[in-house]
Every structure is written in C-alpha cells, then in structure tokens.
Scaffold this active site. Structure first.
Site, PDB file in Angstrom:
ATOM      1  N   LYS A 168     110.061  39.532  11.758  1.00  0.00           N
ATOM      2  CA  LYS A 168     110.613  40.858  11.480  1.00  0.00           C
ATOM      3  C   LYS A 168     109.799  41.577  10.427  1.00  0.00           C
ATOM      4  O   LYS A 168     109.263  40.950   9.511  1.00  0.00           O
ATOM      5  CB  LYS A 168     112.031  40.777  10.904  1.00  0.00           C
ATOM      6  CG  LYS A 168     113.032  39.991  11.617  1.00  0.00           C
ATOM      7  CD  LYS A 168     114.367  40.109  10.881  1.00  0.00           C
ATOM      8  CE  LYS A 168     115.067  38.803  10.825  1.00  0.00           C
ATOM      9  NZ  LYS A 168     116.413  38.895  10.323  1.00  0.00           N
ATOM     10  N   TYR A 187     114.624  47.568  10.727  1.00  0.00           N
ATOM     11  CA  TYR A 187     114.024  46.319  11.193  1.00  0.00           C
ATOM     12  C   TYR A 187     113.107  46.621  12.363  1.00  0.00           C
ATOM     13  O   TYR A 187     113.476  47.389  13.251  1.00  0.00           O
ATOM     14  CB  TYR A 187     115.083  45.355  11.741  1.00  0.00           C
ATOM     15  CG  TYR A 187     116.228  45.046  10.841  1.00  0.00           C
ATOM     16  CD1 TYR A 187     116.252  43.873  10.115  1.00  0.00           C
ATOM     17  CD2 TYR A 187     117.321  45.904  10.744  1.00  0.00           C
ATOM     18  CE1 TYR A 187     117.325  43.558   9.302  1.00  0.00           C
ATOM     19  CE2 TYR A 187     118.399  45.596   9.937  1.00  0.00           C
ATOM     20  CZ  TYR A 187     118.399  44.427   9.227  1.00  0.00           C
ATOM     21  OH  TYR A 187     119.460  44.123   8.428  1.00  0.00           O
TER      22      TYR A 187
END
Length: 183
Positions: free
Chosen positions: A72, A132
């Site tokens: 991520k 994200y």
C-alpha cells in the site's frame, strides 16, 4: 519528490513531496511513477485507490492480507494521523519490528508499506482523511486483523480510543495470528 527508506521496516519508504506554495495555498505532487521506479517499485502494480474518513480518536487496525499480502501507499490527505507498521514477514531482516509515523495534510508524505506488514492508524484530528493506493483488489476472505492493544505490540497510541470497528475490537493477538499463519 524524495524517497527515503524506513530503517525499522525493510522495503518500506517515505515519499516526501516538494510542494509549490504561494498566496493561494500550495500544489503538491503526491504520486510520481519515476520516483517509485527509482527505489525498485512498480508504479503500474497499484490497482485500487480508496479513502477513509475518521473522527479524532478513531483507531483503525491492525490490518493485513493473508496469502500474497498487499502493498500500500498511504497518505493523510486531510488532518493528521498516528500511523503504525509492523513487519510480519518471517523471512524479513526486520521481522516483528514496528515503525511509527505522524502523517499529515501539511506535508502530504506518502508511506509505502510492503506486503506482509500489518498497518493501522489513529486519527489525531477531526476529521482525518487517509488515501490508500493498493496493489491488488480487495478480497475480504483474506482479511487478517491483529488486536491493536496487544501487549506484545505495545503500540503507544497517542489518544484514548474514541471508536473502533467490531472486527478490530474482537481481533486475536499477534501470537494467535502468527500461529495460524504457520499452519
């Protein structure tokens, strides 16, 4: 944009932008494919963008994916958060290390979290928006949650916990998760 390795977590990076500020505010690049490539990351691997909004004191985590894991890029696009990464890759030289960061809209720093690391954060402002960029599609069957208050992790959350999801509240300990992953 500058990339800096995170010593506590092998393969993690902080990407610090260079904003252009004037009387109107600022403009900042928050993603740069060439900078990611310069540290060995594939910018084309990211397939999903998500956003969470939390009120002050909300705690989200500790989360990771089973199987191949999930890498991520995380950025606090509005407000401030206390961000935590725990290395849960048994073959990593930084296995079980923790790293803590304050991410904020003032800096727009992006944190790269390698697959196999647990992640969580607490909102320090009301609200705090977290962006994200994830390298694979979400599969709820691979969600893994570790107790945010596990004494073995000893995470120094800066505020009393205002709210947490039911899943996070009922999460197993780190030892239970590691035992399950071994099997």
């Amino acid at each position: 944009m500058k990339a800096t390795g995170v010593p506590e977590i092998d393969g993690a990076f902080l990407f610090t932008p260079t904003p252009f500020a004037d009387e109107r505010g600022f403009f900042s690049r928050t993603f740069d494919a060439e900078v990611l490539r310069s540290v060995g990351l594939d910018p084309d691997a990211f397939v999903q963008d998500s956003l969470s909004r939390s009120v002050r004191g909300v705690l989200r985590g500790m989360h990771l994916r089973s199987g191949d894991g999930e890498a991520k890029l995380v950025r606090c696009s509005y407000g401030r958060i206390f961000d935590v990464v725990v290395d849960l890759r048994p073959a990593s030289p930084t296995f079980l290390n923790r790293a803590f960061f304050e991410l904020s809209d003032d800096t727009q720093v992006t944190l790269y979290i390698p697959a196999g690391c647990a992640h969580g954060f607490q909102a320090l402002t009301d609200p705090a928006d977290v962006s994200y960029r994830i390298d694979r599609a979400h599969d709820p069957s691979q969600d893994v949650t570790i107790a945010f208050d596990d004494p073995e992790l000893a995470i120094p959350w800066p505020l009393p916990v205002a709210a947490v999801s039911g899943r996070d509240r009922k999460a197993p300990s780190l030892a239970e998760v590691l035992k399950h992953e071994e099997n």
